[in-house]
Design a protein around this motif. Structure first.
Motif, PDB file in Angstrom:
ATOM      1  N   PRO A 245       0.818  -1.223   0.000  1.00 23.33           N
ATOM      2  CA  PRO A 245       0.000   0.000   0.000  1.00 23.33           C
ATOM      3  C   PRO A 245       0.850   1.272   0.000  1.00 23.33           C
ATOM      4  O   PRO A 245       2.014   1.270   0.391  1.00 23.33           O
ATOM      5  CB  PRO A 245      -0.802  -0.127   1.308  1.00 23.33           C
ATOM      6  CG  PRO A 245      -0.755  -1.578   1.661  1.00 23.33           C
ATOM      7  CD  PRO A 245       0.589  -2.057   1.175  1.00 23.33           C
ATOM      8  N   GLU A 246       0.220   2.360  -0.449  1.00 21.34           N
ATOM      9  CA  GLU A 246       0.866   3.669  -0.434  1.00 21.34           C
ATOM     10  C   GLU A 246       1.204   4.085   0.999  1.00 21.34           C
ATOM     11  O   GLU A 246       0.476   3.764   1.944  1.00 21.34           O
ATOM     12  CB  GLU A 246      -0.072   4.722  -1.050  1.00 21.34           C
ATOM     13  CG  GLU A 246      -0.339   4.536  -2.537  1.00 21.34           C
ATOM     14  CD  GLU A 246       0.807   5.055  -3.393  1.00 21.34           C
ATOM     15  OE1 GLU A 246       1.741   5.670  -2.816  1.00 21.34           O
ATOM     16  OE2 GLU A 246       0.775   4.845  -4.615  1.00 21.34           O
ATOM     17  N   VAL A 273       2.748  -6.552 -14.216  1.00 25.87           N
ATOM     18  CA  VAL A 273       3.532  -5.546 -13.486  1.00 25.87           C
ATOM     19  C   VAL A 273       3.057  -4.126 -13.783  1.00 25.87           C
ATOM     20  O   VAL A 273       3.688  -3.153 -13.337  1.00 25.87           O
ATOM     21  CB  VAL A 273       5.029  -5.685 -13.836  1.00 25.87           C
ATOM     22  CG1 VAL A 273       5.553  -7.040 -13.413  1.00 25.87           C
ATOM     23  CG2 VAL A 273       5.252  -5.472 -15.337  1.00 25.87           C
ATOM     24  N   SER A 274       1.963  -3.987 -14.511  1.00 28.93           N
ATOM     25  CA  SER A 274       1.516  -2.662 -14.951  1.00 28.93           C
ATOM     26  C   SER A 274       1.139  -1.750 -13.791  1.00 28.93           C
ATOM     27  O   SER A 274       1.119  -0.523 -13.943  1.00 28.93           O
ATOM     28  CB  SER A 274       0.332  -2.802 -15.916  1.00 28.93           C
ATOM     29  OG  SER A 274      -0.699  -3.582 -15.334  1.00 28.93           O
ATOM     30  N   ALA A 275       0.812  -2.335 -12.631  1.00 29.11           N
ATOM     31  CA  ALA A 275       0.416  -1.524 -11.474  1.00 29.11           C
ATOM     32  C   ALA A 275       1.564  -1.310 -10.493  1.00 29.11           C
ATOM     33  O   ALA A 275       1.335  -0.922  -9.346  1.00 29.11           O
ATOM     34  CB  ALA A 275      -0.766  -2.177 -10.762  1.00 29.11           C
ATOM     35  N   CYS A 276       2.777  -1.561 -10.944  1.00 29.86           N
ATOM     36  CA  CYS A 276       3.937  -1.371 -10.067  1.00 29.86           C
ATOM     37  C   CYS A 276       5.122  -0.906 -10.918  1.00 29.86           C
ATOM     38  O   CYS A 276       5.412  -1.504 -11.957  1.00 29.86           O
ATOM     39  CB  CYS A 276       4.277  -2.661  -9.331  1.00 29.86           C
ATOM     40  SG  CYS A 276       5.575  -2.462  -8.094  1.00 29.86           S
ATOM     41  N   ARG A 277       5.802   0.141 -10.472  1.00 28.63           N
ATOM     42  CA  ARG A 277       6.894   0.705 -11.258  1.00 28.63           C
ATOM     43  C   ARG A 277       8.275   0.256 -10.791  1.00 28.63           C
ATOM     44  O   ARG A 277       9.243   0.385 -11.527  1.00 28.63           O
ATOM     45  CB  ARG A 277       6.817   2.239 -11.191  1.00 28.63           C
ATOM     46  CG  ARG A 277       5.546   2.825 -11.797  1.00 28.63           C
ATOM     47  CD  ARG A 277       5.529   2.724 -13.288  1.00 28.63           C
ATOM     48  NE  ARG A 277       6.541   3.584 -13.908  1.00 28.63           N
ATOM     49  CZ  ARG A 277       6.826   3.582 -15.202  1.00 28.63           C
ATOM     50  NH1 ARG A 277       6.202   2.743 -16.016  1.00 28.63           N
ATOM     51  NH2 ARG A 277       7.762   4.383 -15.694  1.00 28.63           N
ATOM     52  N   SER A 278       8.356  -0.255  -9.583  1.00 24.65           N
ATOM     53  CA  SER A 278       9.671  -0.629  -9.062  1.00 24.65           C
ATOM     54  C   SER A 278       9.544  -1.959  -8.322  1.00 24.65           C
ATOM     55  O   SER A 278       8.874  -2.043  -7.283  1.00 24.65           O
ATOM     56  CB  SER A 278      10.191   0.463  -8.125  1.00 24.65           C
ATOM     57  OG  SER A 278      11.498   0.171  -7.697  1.00 24.65           O
ATOM     58  N   LYS A 375       8.563  -0.153  -4.215  1.00 20.68           N
ATOM     59  CA  LYS A 375       7.687   0.998  -4.031  1.00 20.68           C
ATOM     60  C   LYS A 375       6.252   0.503  -4.038  1.00 20.68           C
ATOM     61  O   LYS A 375       5.956  -0.624  -4.436  1.00 20.68           O
ATOM     62  CB  LYS A 375       7.903   2.029  -5.142  1.00 20.68           C
ATOM     63  CG  LYS A 375       9.269   2.714  -5.081  1.00 20.68           C
ATOM     64  CD  LYS A 375       9.383   3.792  -6.157  1.00 20.68           C
ATOM     65  CE  LYS A 375      10.741   4.475  -6.079  1.00 20.68           C
ATOM     66  NZ  LYS A 375      10.891   5.525  -7.129  1.00 20.68           N
ATOM     67  N   ALA A 376       5.335   1.360  -3.598  1.00 16.70           N
ATOM     68  CA  ALA A 376       3.926   0.980  -3.533  1.00 16.70           C
ATOM     69  C   ALA A 376       3.421   0.526  -4.891  1.00 16.70           C
ATOM     70  O   ALA A 376       3.788   1.087  -5.936  1.00 16.70           O
ATOM     71  CB  ALA A 376       3.100   2.148  -3.018  1.00 16.70           C
ATOM     72  N   GLY A 377       2.576  -0.497  -4.878  1.00 19.92           N
ATOM     73  CA  GLY A 377       2.023  -1.010  -6.122  1.00 19.92           C
ATOM     74  C   GLY A 377       1.497  -2.420  -5.959  1.00 19.92           C
ATOM     75  O   GLY A 377       1.396  -2.940  -4.842  1.00 19.92           O
ATOM     76  N   VAL A 378       1.184  -3.040  -7.095  1.00 22.66           N
ATOM     77  CA  VAL A 378       0.573  -4.373  -7.107  1.00 22.66           C
ATOM     78  C   VAL A 378       1.253  -5.231  -8.166  1.00 22.66           C
ATOM     79  O   VAL A 378       1.467  -4.780  -9.299  1.00 22.66           O
ATOM     80  CB  VAL A 378      -0.940  -4.298  -7.399  1.00 22.66           C
ATOM     81  CG1 VAL A 378      -1.536  -5.701  -7.511  1.00 22.66           C
ATOM     82  CG2 VAL A 378      -1.660  -3.499  -6.328  1.00 22.66           C
ATOM     83  N   LEU A 379       1.594  -6.460  -7.801  1.00 19.99           N
ATOM     84  CA  LEU A 379       2.038  -7.475  -8.750  1.00 19.99           C
ATOM     85  C   LEU A 379       1.016  -8.606  -8.738  1.00 19.99           C
ATOM     86  O   LEU A 379       0.569  -9.045  -7.669  1.00 19.99           O
ATOM     87  CB  LEU A 379       3.412  -8.033  -8.360  1.00 19.99           C
ATOM     88  CG  LEU A 379       4.604  -7.069  -8.397  1.00 19.99           C
ATOM     89  CD1 LEU A 379       5.871  -7.804  -7.955  1.00 19.99           C
ATOM     90  CD2 LEU A 379       4.786  -6.468  -9.780  1.00 19.99           C
TER      91      LEU A 379
END
Length: 394
Positions: A245-246, A273-278, A375-379
């Motif tokens: 989470p953020e 991986v589109s919802a996570c940049r790192s 970093k915050a995001g979703v895999l």
């Protein structure tokens, strides 16, 4: 006791002579219901037998059945009484509910009247039909861990049956009986489709066969191991989605492992991986420490995505920096092939079918798929698919 009188003409006396005689017909004595035999029920039926007095004249029997209220049910709930009339001293009561207790009693009937009802006997149906969900199973090259669900509280064991989808005539089903847990690991042939069936067993009977579940060794299917997840990560109930989470504060390295893959054959999976940049994705051997950073040890290999202002930098790591690849397009889906027989670990842009990087190494140990969010995001994990054509030709 009741008596009835019949006038009977005796034809074997002299030709014009008639004799009226009286016969006594008694009401039948009370039948005795025989206790339920083991393995005599199905999920929806029970077999009932009873004994009668040898001297009784009986026209038929009335069999009564009533469900015993369960503790979870409202004490004031209405209970339906079920009655059938039969000629024989046994019957099968059908259209019952699975895994329920029923009171059964019997009355004998003739022209004079009905006997007193027998003492009530308790009968129980077999468990409900279980369910195999192929998505809950783990499939790795030549083995499958088959998992299932049952709503039955009385289940004592399970019987698992399976066959090849296109089996030769006369091959039949293979089966495992007496399974105590709701899962079983089965050795199979690689690249074959199988149908699996399941039955639930309690002392009184066996459920009907479940619907077929198609399980294929043409693809690898595994799940995330929640107990290996960093406390900052949220793992979905299906164990296929990782969420950081953020504004989450954490220490250490927020990673999670997938189920262990055997050190043989080929294993392919994809990550959205589109919802996570790192992030970091790759593999590690079973013996790796949970505190280890993925890609920095000699027992882990990974791809690290490091976004820049204009592009994405992919860094392929093993005991430190191995190689960098810079791409202007950020793939939404990454594919990973772990090829034990060929000694390769390949990373793909799965949308375009392009190889991002190839690692040549003689992998010797069973390995965990590994995932980390920096970093915050979703895999999101995708498994179970057959090898895409671009993987076969890579």
């Amino acid at each position: 006791m009741y008596l009835v009188y019949y006038s009977v003409e005796i034809s074997n006396l002299s030709e014009n002579k008639q004799l009226s005689c009286f016969m006594h017909l008694q009401v039948p004595q009370t039948p005795t219901v025989i206790p339920q035999e083991l393995n005599s029920a199905t999920s929806t039926s029970i077999a009932v037998y009873w004994a009668v007095n040898d001297g009784d004249a009986i026209d038929c029997f009335q069999v009564y059945c009533m469900e015993e209220l369960q503790a979870s049910k409202d004490a004031g709930a209405l209970v339906e009484e079920y009655r059938v009339t039969v000629k024989e001293s046994h019957c099968i009561l059908e259209d019952l509910e699975p895994d329920r207790c029923y009171s059964v009693w019997v009355m004998a009937v003739n022209g004079t009247g009905c006997s007193l009802p027998s003492e009530k006997a308790i009968f129980k149906t077999a468990p409900a039909i279980p369910t195999i969900n192929a998505e809950d199973c783990t499939v790795c090259w030549d083995t499958a861990t088959v998992r299932w669900h049952t709503s039955s509280a009385s289940a004592e064991s399970f019987t698992l049956e399976y066959c090849r989808q296109h089996s030769p005539e006369g091959e039949g089903l293979r089966s495992f009986a007496g399974i105590k847990r709701p899962e079983l690991k089965v050795s199979l042939e690689p690249n074959v489709n199988y149908f699996f069936y399941l039955r639930t067993v309690n002392p009184f009977g066996t459920s009907e066969q479940s619907e077929a579940a198609l399980i294929s060794t043409k693809g690898t299917r595994f799940h995330l191991l929640s107990d290996t997840a960093h406390p900052a990560l949220q793992i979905s109930s299906k164990a296929t989605v990782i969420h950081l989470p953020e504004k989450t504060k954490f220490t250490g390295f927020p990673s999670v492992l997938g189920e262990l893959l055997p050190a043989r054959g080929c294993h392919y999976w994809e990550i959205i991986v589109s919802a996570c940049r790192s992030y970091r994705i790759g593999i590690c051997y079973e013996a790796i420490s949970q505190s280890s950073v993925l890609g920095l040890s000699d027992t882990s290999w990974c791809m690290r995505c490091c976004p820049t202002q204009t592009s994405s930098l992919y860094r392929f790591l093993h005991t430190g920096v191995m190689s960098d690849v810079c791409v202007t397009e950020h793939p939404a889906r990454i594919g990973i092939l772990l090829d034990y027989s060929g000694g390769r670990l390949l990373f793909f842009n799965a949308e375009r079918g392009l190889v991002l990087f190839s690692i040549r190494h003689k992998f010797t140990d069973a390995a965990h798929p590994a995932f980390a969010l920096e970093k915050a995001g979703v895999l999101t994990l995708r498994t179970g698919m057959e090898l895409p054509e671009f993987v076969k030709h890579s």
